[in-house]
Structure formats: structure tokens, C-alpha cells
Design an enzyme around this catalytic site. Structure first.
Site, PDB file in Angstrom:
ATOM      1  NE  ARG A  73      -3.986   1.929   2.300  1.00 30.53           N
ATOM      2  CZ  ARG A  73      -4.229   2.679   3.367  1.00 30.53           C
ATOM      3  NH1 ARG A  73      -3.580   2.451   4.500  1.00 30.53           N
ATOM      4  NH2 ARG A  73      -5.120   3.648   3.308  1.00 30.53           N
ATOM      5  CG  HIS A  77      -1.369   5.376  -0.287  1.00 31.60           C
ATOM      6  ND1 HIS A  77      -2.194   6.093   0.552  1.00 31.60           N
ATOM      7  CD2 HIS A  77      -2.097   4.290  -0.680  1.00 31.60           C
ATOM      8  CE1 HIS A  77      -3.362   5.477   0.665  1.00 31.60           C
ATOM      9  NE2 HIS A  77      -3.312   4.368  -0.071  1.00 31.60           N
ATOM     10  CG  ASP A  78       6.290   7.017  -3.318  1.00 28.27           C
ATOM     11  OD1 ASP A  78       6.273   8.261  -3.160  1.00 28.27           O
ATOM     12  OD2 ASP A  78       7.248   6.416  -3.831  1.00 28.27           O
ATOM     13  CB  SER A  87       7.089  12.684  -2.133  1.00 27.04           C
ATOM     14  OG  SER A  87       5.951  12.079  -2.721  1.00 27.04           O
ATOM     15  CG  ASN A 105      -1.037   9.148   2.476  1.00 26.12           C
ATOM     16  OD1 ASN A 105      -1.402   8.166   1.826  1.00 26.12           O
ATOM     17  ND2 ASN A 105      -0.445  10.190   1.911  1.00 26.12           N
ATOM     18  N   PRO A 176      -8.001   8.110  -4.835  1.00 27.85           N
ATOM     19  CG  PRO A 176      -8.554   7.218  -6.908  1.00 27.85           C
ATOM     20  CD  PRO A 176      -7.388   7.445  -5.998  1.00 27.85           C
ATOM     21  CG  HIS A 206      -8.075  -3.595  -2.033  1.00 30.35           C
ATOM     22  ND1 HIS A 206      -9.113  -2.759  -2.401  1.00 30.35           N
ATOM     23  CD2 HIS A 206      -7.064  -2.767  -1.639  1.00 30.35           C
ATOM     24  CE1 HIS A 206      -8.746  -1.494  -2.226  1.00 30.35           C
ATOM     25  NE2 HIS A 206      -7.506  -1.477  -1.785  1.00 30.35           N
ATOM     26  CG  ASP A 252      -9.515 -12.349  -0.097  1.00 29.90           C
ATOM     27  OD1 ASP A 252     -10.619 -12.910   0.001  1.00 29.90           O
ATOM     28  OD2 ASP A 252      -8.567 -12.815  -0.752  1.00 29.90           O
ATOM     29  CB  SER A 255      -6.979 -16.566   0.845  1.00 30.82           C
ATOM     30  OG  SER A 255      -7.219 -15.818  -0.341  1.00 30.82           O
ATOM     31  CG  ASP A 260      -5.621 -15.868  -3.081  1.00 33.69           C
ATOM     32  OD1 ASP A 260      -6.256 -14.782  -3.034  1.00 33.69           O
ATOM     33  OD2 ASP A 260      -5.770 -16.760  -2.228  1.00 33.69           O
TER      34      ASP A 260
END
Length: 355
Positions: A73, A77-78, A87, A105, A176, A206, A252, A255, A260
Site C-alpha cells: 500500500r 500511495h507513493d 515523497s 495516508n 481515490p 486488496h 479478503d 484468504s 491470490d
């Protein structure tokens, strides 16, 4: 059980029927590389770079596999904000608050930042200050995918670290929220040259990780989102008894710690956690892509790798642009210990030059 069996049968039949049509929007397998990047950038200057990072992350994930999602993540986000320039790692300064303080963030894992700087210390100890924090973040994301069960892939390297961080507004504009629908997500990522297949593939990140209740309780309260499976919704209400609950749950349910394609199976069963997830199956532009990825994990892995390599090159700094930070959270000009070391190195060079 009958419902699960019928769904499995559907997937089997669907895969047999559509097998010849799995090239959704065939991306070039030989991904173009941004000027200044290379597949072998550190071959001479830091040949052990990737083995150092992978060896350490194996130890980290053995203790807590949940950190893999945090590092993945962090890379997203970077790159989405101002490009892949590390940054997001910078602390705030007199010029304003850091990207870390922007709402999207605030839920980034503090441990992820610690892991990156620990990796930076290990790499710089071995090779000197030649590897950027931005490249370390990109490699850590790749290893997070692979070490949690996903595909292994090469990462083009040579990124430089940015000298500035984005404002709160810029950060908000480029990340978003989970409450966005497919139309908003597709429009936002289209500005970064991502097509619907890229969007669905990257959303597959995700398949690992957790979320705070406040990111999805708008789908539970005051009324339940009709696109959410009722049993799934009732279970979530048990975890998040109020709209502002501070609890967390897995992204998820099938799993949660394995990279996966089960995330897409979740969506087909109306068990996507966020609006931005579930609407990918509701929207006609992305529904078939979700279905294909749910059926064919190999296809998902292939498209995910292509999209990750593409994302990892967003607005990269190369050559003489940017810098190689001595500390990932501080620009070199603001790093007192770094400046002292530079002065000492200059003095040593002057002494040696006299001979």
C-alpha cells in the site's frame, strides 16, 4: 454448501467456454521502460541489493505477514501522488504538513515506514549511499507480493528521491477514496494512463490487508447497500457495530494473508468490502475483467505484474534529478548528520589531494 458448489461449477463451465478469449485488452508483455531506468541499474554499484531486501523481508513476514500489505500500500500511495519518488516517506517541514498527514495516508502502517528505513540502512551499509528510498519501496512492494504467494517479477530501477512532498489537496486529488464508484475510479486512473484492465488488476492488491470500519460503514448504516451480500453485511455489523467504529477487518474474507485471485471471487459473491471494490463487478465496463480474473489466477498475475511495472514508473525522477536520501524521511539538505558527514568527507579528500 449447495450455493458454493453451484458457484464452483459455474466457474468451471465459464472457464471452458471463455478460455480462448482471455486476452482482455492485451498489454505488451515487454513493458516500456522510462528513460533513466534499467532492469540492471545496480548490477555493479549494489549487486546484492535485491537479496538483502528479500532476505530481511522474509524474516519480517515470518513474524507478521500482515506487514506485506502495508508495504504494498505504501508503494501505491507513493506513486499515485507526485510519482514514485518516496515523497510519502518525508516528514513535514516549515513548508507544511507531510503527505502522511493527509486523510488518505493516516491509515498507512507506521511499521511500514520503519521497515523501509531499516532496509535502507542495511542496503547503504553494504553498498554506500547509491540506492534510492524510492527504489527500496518498489522492491519491498514486489517482495511483499511474492512472499505472500503472488507472482515474482523484475522491477526496473534507477528512481531518485524527490526533494518536495505534495500538499494535502494534491494528495486528496490523487488517491481515490474507497467510497468512489467504478466511474470515479476509472476516470481518476485514466489521467495516469491506466485502462480498465489496469484498474481491476491493481485493485487486486486488496487480496491482502485490512481496513478500518469507517472506510466502508457507509454501506451498512443507516441502510445496507443492496449490492452487498446480506450474510456478509450482518457479519460486518458484528465487527463494526456503529458507523464510527474504530475496529478493523480483513479485505479478503477467503484468504486474507495470501496474495491470490480470491478477491475477485469475493466480488462475484457480492462480498467486496469497499464501494470501489464491489462496483467493479457491478459496472459493465469492468465486470467481465473481474470474472476472468476470478476464473484464471494466472491471467490475474500476468496483468497485475504488467500494471505494477507501469505504475512503478509514474513521473519517476532519474539521472541528476532528485537525490539519493541518506535518511528516507528527511531531505539531505535538512539532514544535519548527513551534512556533517559530507563536510568530513570533503576534508578527507583535501588531505588526500595534497599527496
Amino acid at each position: 454448501m449447495a450455493k458454493a458448489s453451484s458457484f464452483t461449477a459455474f466457474l468451471l463451465v465459464y472457464s471452458l467456454v471463455l478460455a480462448p478469449y482471455f486476452s482482455i485488452s492485451e498489454a505488451d508483455s515487454s513493458a516500456p521502460i522510462a528513460s533513466g531506468l534499467s532492469w540492471t541499474f545496480y548490477k555493479s554499484s549494489c549487486p546484492k541489493l535485491e537479496s538483502i531486501i528479500r532476505k530481511q523481508l522474509k524474516k519480517v513476514f515470518k513474524e507478521d505477514i500482515g506487514q506485506a500489505a502495508g508495504l504494498l500500500r505504501l508503494h501505491f500511495h507513493d506513486c499515485f501522488v507526485q510519482g514514485c519518488d518516496a515523497s510519502v516517506l518525508l516528514d513535514g517541514s516549515a513548508s507544511g504538513p507531510s503527505e502522511q498527514e493527509a486523510p488518505p495516508n493516516l491509515s498507512l502502517r507506521a511499521k511500514a515506514f520503519e521497515i523501509i528505513d531499516d532496509l535502507r540502512e542495511r542496503v547503504h551499509k553494504e553498498c554506500g549511499r547509491v540506492v534510492s528510498c524510492a527504489d527500496i519501496v518498489a522492491l519491498a512492494a514486489r517482495d511483499s507480493v511474492y512472499l505472500s504467494g503472488g507472482p515474482d517479477y523484475f522491477v526496473p530501477l534507477g528512481r531518485r528521491d524527490g526533494l518536495t512532498f505534495a500538499t494535502r489537496n494534491v494528495t486528496l486529488q490523487n488517491l481515490p477514496p474507497p467510497t468512489d464508484n467504478a466511474s470515479a475510479i476509472l476516470a481518476s486512473l485514466a489521467t495516469k494512463n491506466f485502462d480498465p484492465t489496469d484498474v481491476v488488476a491493481l485493485s487486486g492488491g486488496h487480496t491482502i490487508g485490512i481496513s478500518h470500519c469507517t472506510s466502508f460503514t457507509d454501506r451498512l448504516y443507516p441502510t445496507q447497500d443492496p449490492s452487498m451480500d446480506k450474510t456478509f453485511a450482518n457479519n460486518l455489523k458484528g465487527i463494526c457495530p456503529t458507523a464510527n467504529s474504530t475496529n478493523t477487518t480483513v479485505l479478503d474474507i477467503r484468504s486474507p494473508d495470501k496474495f491470490d485471485n480470491k478477491y475477485y471471487v469475493d466480488l462475484m459473491n457480492r462480498q467486496g468490502l469497499f464501494t470501489s471494490d464491489q462496483d467493479l463487478y457491478t459496472d459493465s465496463r469492468t465486470r467481465d475483467i473481474v470474472t476472468n480474473f476470478a476464473i484464471n489466477e494466472t491471467l490475474f498475475f500476468e496483468k497485475f505484474v504488467q500494471s505494477m511495472i507501469k505504475m512503478g514508473q509514474l513521473s519517476v525522477l532519474t539521472g541528476k534529478n532528485g537525490e539519493i536520501r541518506a535518511n528516507c524521511s528527511v531531505r539531505n539538505t535538512d539532514n544535519k548528520s548527513y551534512l556533517v558527514s559530507v563536510v568530513e568527507e570533503d576534508k578527507e579528500e583535501e588531505v588526500w589531494s595534497e599527496f
